[in-house]
Design a protein around this motif. Structure first.
Motif, PDB file in Angstrom:
ATOM      1  N   ASN A 174       0.872  -1.194   0.000  1.00  0.00           N
ATOM      2  CA  ASN A 174       0.000   0.000   0.000  1.00  0.00           C
ATOM      3  C   ASN A 174       0.907   1.241   0.000  1.00  0.00           C
ATOM      4  O   ASN A 174       1.576   1.512   0.988  1.00  0.00           O
ATOM      5  CB  ASN A 174      -0.892  -0.005   1.236  1.00  0.00           C
ATOM      6  CG  ASN A 174      -1.904   1.106   1.228  1.00  0.00           C
ATOM      7  OD1 ASN A 174      -1.672   2.188   0.673  1.00  0.00           O
ATOM      8  ND2 ASN A 174      -3.050   0.882   1.865  1.00  0.00           N
ATOM      9  N   ASN A 175       0.869   1.966  -1.109  1.00  0.00           N
ATOM     10  CA  ASN A 175       1.706   3.160  -1.238  1.00  0.00           C
ATOM     11  C   ASN A 175       0.911   4.467  -1.115  1.00  0.00           C
ATOM     12  O   ASN A 175       1.428   5.542  -1.422  1.00  0.00           O
ATOM     13  CB  ASN A 175       2.424   3.148  -2.598  1.00  0.00           C
ATOM     14  CG  ASN A 175       3.478   2.054  -2.671  1.00  0.00           C
ATOM     15  OD1 ASN A 175       4.212   1.848  -1.713  1.00  0.00           O
ATOM     16  ND2 ASN A 175       3.537   1.364  -3.814  1.00  0.00           N
ATOM     17  N   TRP A 176      -0.324   4.424  -0.661  1.00  0.00           N
ATOM     18  CA  TRP A 176      -1.125   5.624  -0.653  1.00  0.00           C
ATOM     19  C   TRP A 176      -1.701   6.003   0.705  1.00  0.00           C
ATOM     20  O   TRP A 176      -2.150   7.122   0.896  1.00  0.00           O
ATOM     21  CB  TRP A 176      -2.288   5.514  -1.647  1.00  0.00           C
ATOM     22  CG  TRP A 176      -3.127   4.271  -1.459  1.00  0.00           C
ATOM     23  CD1 TRP A 176      -3.004   3.082  -2.047  1.00  0.00           C
ATOM     24  CD2 TRP A 176      -4.249   4.167  -0.576  1.00  0.00           C
ATOM     25  NE1 TRP A 176      -3.950   2.193  -1.620  1.00  0.00           N
ATOM     26  CE2 TRP A 176      -4.748   2.840  -0.716  1.00  0.00           C
ATOM     27  CE3 TRP A 176      -4.895   5.042   0.320  1.00  0.00           C
ATOM     28  CZ2 TRP A 176      -5.845   2.369  -0.001  1.00  0.00           C
ATOM     29  CZ3 TRP A 176      -5.995   4.558   1.017  1.00  0.00           C
ATOM     30  CH2 TRP A 176      -6.440   3.223   0.860  1.00  0.00           C
ATOM     31  N   ASP A 177      -1.725   5.061   1.717  1.00  0.00           N
ATOM     32  CA  ASP A 177      -2.352   5.424   2.993  1.00  0.00           C
ATOM     33  C   ASP A 177      -1.375   6.191   3.879  1.00  0.00           C
ATOM     34  O   ASP A 177      -0.252   6.533   3.475  1.00  0.00           O
ATOM     35  CB  ASP A 177      -2.861   4.161   3.699  1.00  0.00           C
ATOM     36  CG  ASP A 177      -1.754   3.189   4.083  1.00  0.00           C
ATOM     37  OD1 ASP A 177      -0.566   3.497   3.849  1.00  0.00           O
ATOM     38  OD2 ASP A 177      -2.057   2.099   4.617  1.00  0.00           O
ATOM     39  N   SER A 178      -1.799   6.423   5.105  1.00  0.00           N
ATOM     40  CA  SER A 178      -1.000   7.227   6.026  1.00  0.00           C
ATOM     41  C   SER A 178       0.325   6.546   6.370  1.00  0.00           C
ATOM     42  O   SER A 178       1.354   7.205   6.573  1.00  0.00           O
ATOM     43  CB  SER A 178      -1.786   7.481   7.310  1.00  0.00           C
ATOM     44  OG  SER A 178      -2.142   6.262   7.940  1.00  0.00           O
ATOM     45  N   ASN A 179       0.308   5.231   6.426  1.00  0.00           N
ATOM     46  CA  ASN A 179       1.554   4.515   6.713  1.00  0.00           C
ATOM     47  C   ASN A 179       2.547   4.727   5.579  1.00  0.00           C
ATOM     48  O   ASN A 179       3.755   4.920   5.825  1.00  0.00           O
ATOM     49  CB  ASN A 179       1.281   3.024   6.916  1.00  0.00           C
ATOM     50  CG  ASN A 179       0.550   2.730   8.217  1.00  0.00           C
ATOM     51  OD1 ASN A 179       0.775   3.418   9.216  1.00  0.00           O
ATOM     52  ND2 ASN A 179      -0.312   1.718   8.206  1.00  0.00           N
ATOM     53  N   ALA A 181       2.544   7.289   3.603  1.00  0.00           N
ATOM     54  CA  ALA A 181       2.973   8.685   3.675  1.00  0.00           C
ATOM     55  C   ALA A 181       4.059   8.853   4.718  1.00  0.00           C
ATOM     56  O   ALA A 181       4.957   9.686   4.600  1.00  0.00           O
ATOM     57  CB  ALA A 181       1.788   9.554   3.994  1.00  0.00           C
ATOM     58  N   ALA A 182       4.018   8.004   5.766  1.00  0.00           N
ATOM     59  CA  ALA A 182       5.025   8.077   6.812  1.00  0.00           C
ATOM     60  C   ALA A 182       6.278   7.303   6.436  1.00  0.00           C
ATOM     61  O   ALA A 182       7.239   7.241   7.198  1.00  0.00           O
ATOM     62  CB  ALA A 182       4.461   7.539   8.114  1.00  0.00           C
ATOM     63  N   PRO A 185       5.039   1.710   4.422  1.00  0.00           N
ATOM     64  CA  PRO A 185       3.831   1.173   3.793  1.00  0.00           C
ATOM     65  C   PRO A 185       3.508  -0.224   4.309  1.00  0.00           C
ATOM     66  O   PRO A 185       4.383  -0.992   4.733  1.00  0.00           O
ATOM     67  CB  PRO A 185       4.199   1.169   2.312  1.00  0.00           C
ATOM     68  CG  PRO A 185       5.676   1.079   2.274  1.00  0.00           C
ATOM     69  CD  PRO A 185       6.178   1.821   3.461  1.00  0.00           C
ATOM     70  N   SER A 186       2.230  -0.562   4.246  1.00  0.00           N
ATOM     71  CA  SER A 186       1.760  -1.902   4.625  1.00  0.00           C
ATOM     72  C   SER A 186       2.133  -2.883   3.511  1.00  0.00           C
ATOM     73  O   SER A 186       2.031  -2.569   2.316  1.00  0.00           O
ATOM     74  CB  SER A 186       0.254  -1.881   4.842  1.00  0.00           C
ATOM     75  OG  SER A 186      -0.080  -0.962   5.870  1.00  0.00           O
TER      76      SER A 186
END
Length: 237
Positions: A174-179, A181-182, A185-186
């Protein structure tokens, strides 16, 4: 005249004549005694046969008998000696055979060792369980590890969350959620971030976060500590 031999006296001339007279008189008496009294016309004279006494023949006969008895006794003694010798040899052989048999029996008894049961062959190690290299196999392998470690979670609960998070793609990210962004990524089947994966990694599994079994077990271990079980997770966690 006295004889020089003890107990023996030589006859004198007078003694000799006396002995001769006695012998003649005795012979005459024998003749008269052999002829019965009576008339010559009615009675016939009886002829007297003189018996000769042969001392030499008597001595030879006696000696032969003694020799025969001696030979018989010697033969009997020899036979008895041979019989005793054979008996002694037989007794000695029987004794030696008995002692040898006893020694052999004792030796065999010592040589024999108690028969020990052969040690039971170790049970063959169970063949390692194999799993299919697909989503079904990954979930089943992860559940066996979780069971060994005491981590709860059902097949349905794991499968349901995998399908929501990655649709079964072990390389999903996952390259788009808050993780993301931090910068964390998940990743993987159950979308675990690196810090969580490292904190809840299960021993015996790979340290590769994209490894399907390692990803599932780490995510279920985290859900157990936070939610009680992956079965209780119904959304992002």
């Amino acid at each position: 005249m006295r004889s020089p031999i003890s107990g023996y006296s030589r006859l004198t001339k007078v003694h000799k004549f006396s002995a001769a007279g006695i012998a003649a008189a005795g012979a005459a008496a024998l003749v008269f005694a052999a002829v019965p009294s009576g008339s010559a016309e009615t009675e016939k004279p009886v002829a007297v046969k003189q018996v000769a006494w042969n001392t030499s023949a008597f001595g030879e006969t006696q000696q032969a008998e003694l020799t025969k008895q001696s030979d018989n006794a010697a033969k009997q003694a020899k036979a008895e000696a041979e019989a005793n010798k054979k008996k002694a040899e037989a007794d000695a052989k029987a004794k030696a055979d008995k002692e040898r048999a006893e020694k052999e029996a004792a030796s065999r008894s010592q040589e024999r060792k108690p028969v020990q049961a052969a040690p039971a062959a170790p049970a063959p190690a169970p063949a390692p369980k194999t799993y299919a290299n697909n989503l079904d196999g990954w979930i089943k392998e992860a559940m066996d590890i979780m069971k060994a470690k005491g981590i709860p979670g059902s097949y349905n609960g794991i499968y349901r969350n995998i399908m929501r998070e990655s649709t079964g793609n072990p390389n999903a990210i996952n390259n788009w959620d808050s993780n993301a962004a931090a910068g964390i990524p998940s990743k993987g089947l159950l979308q675990v971030i690196d810090p969580t994966f490292k904190a809840y990694h299960v021993d015996g599994t790979s340290w590769n976060i994209y490894d399907p079994v390692a990803n599932i077990t780490a995510a279920c271990n985290y859900a157990w500590k936070v939610y009680g079980s992956m079965d209780n997770v119904n959304s992002a966690y």
